[in-house]
Write a protein that holds these residues in place. Structure first.
Motif, mmCIF file in Angstrom:
data_model
loop_
_atom_site.group_PDB
_atom_site.id
_atom_site.type_symbol
_atom_site.label_atom_id
_atom_site.label_comp_id
_atom_site.label_asym_id
_atom_site.label_seq_id
_atom_site.Cartn_x
_atom_site.Cartn_y
_atom_site.Cartn_z
ATOM 1 N N ALA A 244 -31.641 23.688 14.977
ATOM 2 C CA ALA A 244 -30.668 23.008 14.055
ATOM 3 C C ALA A 244 -29.669 22.283 14.680
ATOM 4 O O ALA A 244 -29.269 21.182 14.545
ATOM 5 N N VAL B 221 -27.851 17.719 14.769
ATOM 6 C CA VAL B 221 -26.615 17.647 14.837
ATOM 7 C C VAL B 221 -26.252 16.620 15.984
ATOM 8 O O VAL B 221 -25.676 15.566 15.834
ATOM 9 N N HIS C 73 -20.160 22.043 16.458
ATOM 10 C CA HIS C 73 -21.040 22.898 15.823
ATOM 11 C C HIS C 73 -21.610 24.164 16.583
ATOM 12 O O HIS C 73 -21.778 25.118 16.248
ATOM 13 N N HIS D 213 -22.776 11.325 5.623
ATOM 14 C CA HIS D 213 -21.570 11.758 6.399
ATOM 15 C C HIS D 213 -20.870 10.470 7.199
ATOM 16 O O HIS D 213 -19.868 10.667 7.735
ATOM 17 N N ASP E 9 -10.357 27.067 11.011
ATOM 18 C CA ASP E 9 -10.348 26.379 12.078
ATOM 19 C C ASP E 9 -11.719 25.306 11.925
ATOM 20 O O ASP E 9 -12.299 24.490 12.800
ATOM 21 N N VAL E 10 -12.184 25.324 10.666
ATOM 22 C CA VAL E 10 -13.304 24.331 10.118
ATOM 23 C C VAL E 10 -12.894 23.381 9.225
ATOM 24 O O VAL E 10 -12.149 23.608 8.645
ATOM 25 N N GLY E 11 -13.620 22.257 9.082
ATOM 26 C CA GLY E 11 -13.180 21.223 8.460
ATOM 27 C C GLY E 11 -14.440 20.695 7.615
ATOM 28 O O GLY E 11 -15.750 21.256 8.032
ATOM 29 N N VAL F 133 -16.113 18.118 8.288
ATOM 30 C CA VAL F 133 -17.064 17.706 9.308
ATOM 31 C C VAL F 133 -18.081 18.847 9.663
ATOM 32 O O VAL F 133 -19.353 18.816 9.857
ATOM 33 N N ASP F 134 -17.528 20.154 9.698
ATOM 34 C CA ASP F 134 -18.518 21.203 9.949
ATOM 35 C C ASP F 134 -19.132 21.631 8.880
ATOM 36 O O ASP F 134 -20.610 22.022 9.310
ATOM 37 N N PHE G 124 -22.265 19.320 9.311
ATOM 38 C CA PHE G 124 -22.964 19.692 10.419
ATOM 39 C C PHE G 124 -24.042 20.808 9.889
ATOM 40 O O PHE G 124 -25.173 20.945 10.289
ATOM 41 N N PHE G 125 -23.281 21.625 9.229
ATOM 42 C CA PHE G 125 -24.068 22.731 8.719
ATOM 43 C C PHE G 125 -25.285 22.439 7.854
ATOM 44 O O PHE G 125 -26.303 22.915 8.129
ATOM 45 N N MET H 238 -26.605 19.329 7.887
ATOM 46 C CA MET H 238 -27.786 18.592 8.610
ATOM 47 C C MET H 238 -28.450 19.618 9.376
ATOM 48 O O MET H 238 -29.875 19.423 9.412
ATOM 49 N N ALA H 239 -27.674 20.418 10.081
ATOM 50 C CA ALA H 239 -28.481 21.612 10.964
ATOM 51 C C ALA H 239 -29.523 22.228 10.363
ATOM 52 O O ALA H 239 -30.827 22.231 10.516
ATOM 53 N N LEU I 246 -18.966 30.922 9.137
ATOM 54 C CA LEU I 246 -17.989 29.973 8.373
ATOM 55 C C LEU I 246 -16.921 30.958 7.883
ATOM 56 O O LEU I 246 -16.005 30.722 7.589
#
Lengths: 183, 183
Positions: free
Chosen positions: A150, A154, A165, B111, B138-140, B142-143, B146-147, B149-150, B173
Motif C-alpha cells: 500500500a 503512495v 501516510h 489528486h 490531524d488528518v486531511g 490528502v490523507d 493516500f488511503f 491510492m494505497a 482514521l
DNA sequence: TCGAATTCGAGGGATACCCTCGACTTAGGA
DNA sequence: TCCTAAGTCGAGGGTATCCCTCGAATTCGA
C-alpha cells in the motif's frame, strides 16, 4: 580457469553494474538495457559482452536488493524492543521503495511465493511483536505485506509525503491505540 | 444537421463504447484500441470511423467514470451519519478500483489537479466527519487520497482480499479508537 | 611491438501500436 | 426490387521501442 579481466574491462563491468542499479531504481525492472549502457558510458555491445543474456545483469542487481532487504529484516528481528523492531523494518522497507522502483516491484511480487527467507523473517517479526503485546493479534504477515504494498503506491505518487501516510497507518497496527507503549 | 445513424452503425457504436468500458477496466487507460474493436466484434477501421481520434472513445468512457465517482461522493455526503458517509465513499471507491484498472489510474492522478468537483466533495466529506468528531482531526483530504491510492495497489495485487486491508486501515482514521461510535 | 582482448555502434529482427484507404457489403428509401 | 450512400473490413504503411549480433576499429599489457 578464466584469467582475470583486463583492467579496462573490469572497470566497464563495474560501471555497468552500478549503472544498472541506478537505472532500475529509476525506471523499474523493465528498463531497457540501452539505458544502462548509456548511463555506464559504454556501448550496448560492451554490455552484451559482459552479460550475454538479458537477465544476467538484472538478476545480479535484483539478488543484491533481496539480500539487502533480508538483512534489514534480520536486524529488525535483533532489536531489543519487538514493536520498535517491526516499525524499523516497515519504515526501512517503505523508504527503500520510495527510492527504488525495481525494489518496489520486487517487494510487491515477493508475497506471492511464500517459503522465501524474507517471508519467514516477516512472519517472525509479526509473531514476536504480537507476543510482546504491541501488535494487534488480529493481524498477520499478510497484513504487513499489504501495508508495505500500500505504501509503495503512495510513495510513487508523492515521494515526499509517504511518511505522513506511513505514520498514520501505523496506528492501525498498534495493539494499544494511539501512541501505544513503544510510540 | 447530421441525420441519424443507420441502425447497424448505431449498434456498432454502442458495442464499441461497451467494449471500451470493459477493456479499459481490465487493461487500463493504455489499452490498445485493437483490443476494443475485437471485443466489440468489429474491425479496427470501424472503430476509427466512429471515433476518428484516439482519445475520443477513451475520453467518453473516462468522463463517465468520473461522473459516477462524483455521484458516489455526493450520495456519501447526503448520508445522515457523517462517519458512515465517509466510510461508504471510501469503500465504494476502493471497490470500483478493485474492479476497474482505468478507474484506479484515474483516481490516483486526480489528486494532482485540485479544484475538481470530486476533490471539493472529498474535502467536504472530511470536514463533516471531523466536525462530527468521528474522523481524527490531524488528518486531511490528502490523507484520504493516500488511503484510496494505497488500497488500489492492494486490490491490484490481491483482488479478493482488499477489504481485509481496508477494514484494518479504517481504524487509523477513526477519532475514537477501535470500534468507535459509528462502527 | 603486436596479438589477443575489448569496445564500438549501425543495423537486422521482433513486437506493439497508431491510423489509413480502397475494395467490398448492406441498410433502407424510391 | 434496385440502387446508392453509408458503413464495414482488414491488410498494410508508419512509428516507436527493445532485443541482440557482428565485423571493423581500438586498446591493453606481456
Amino acid at each position: 580457469m578464466n584469467r582475470p579481466l583486463r583492467r579496462d574491462a573490469q572497470r566497464n563491468r563495474d560501471a555497468l553494474v552500478e549503472a544498472a542499479k541506478q537505472v532500475l531504481a529509476e525506471r523499474g525492472i523493465e528498463a531497457p538495457l540501452e539505458a544502462v549502457a548509456k548511463r555506464a558510458g559504454v556501448a550496448i555491445g560492451t554490455l552484451y559482452r559482459h552479460f550475454p543474456e538479458r537477465g544476467d545483469l538484472i538478476d545480479a542487481v535484483l539478488d543484491e536488493k533481496v539480500a539487502t532487504w533480508t538483512e534489514v529484516a534480520r536486524q529488525a528481528l535483533a532489536a531489543d524492543d519487538a514493536w520498535a523492531g517491526l516499525v524499523e523494518f516497515l519504515e526501512r522497507t517503505c523508504e527503500m521503495q520510495a527510492k527504488d522502483r525495481a525494489f518496489t516491484e520486487l517487494a510487491c511480487l515477493s508475497h506471492q511465493n511464500d517459503r522465501t527467507e524474507i517471508n519467514r523473517l516477516i512472519h517472525q517479526l509479526a509473531e514476536r511483536a504480537q507476543r510482546a503485546g504491541a501488535l494487534r493479534h488480529d493481524v498477520g504477515p499478510v497484513d504487513l505485506a499489504f501495508f508495505v504494498m500500500a505504501n509503495s503506491r503512495v510513495a510513487e505518487a508523492d515521494p515526499e509525503q509517504w511518511r505522513r501516510h506511513f505514520t498514520l497507518m501505523l496506528d492501525a497496527l498498534r495493539a494499544e491505540p494511539r501512541g501505544g507503549p513503544a510510540a
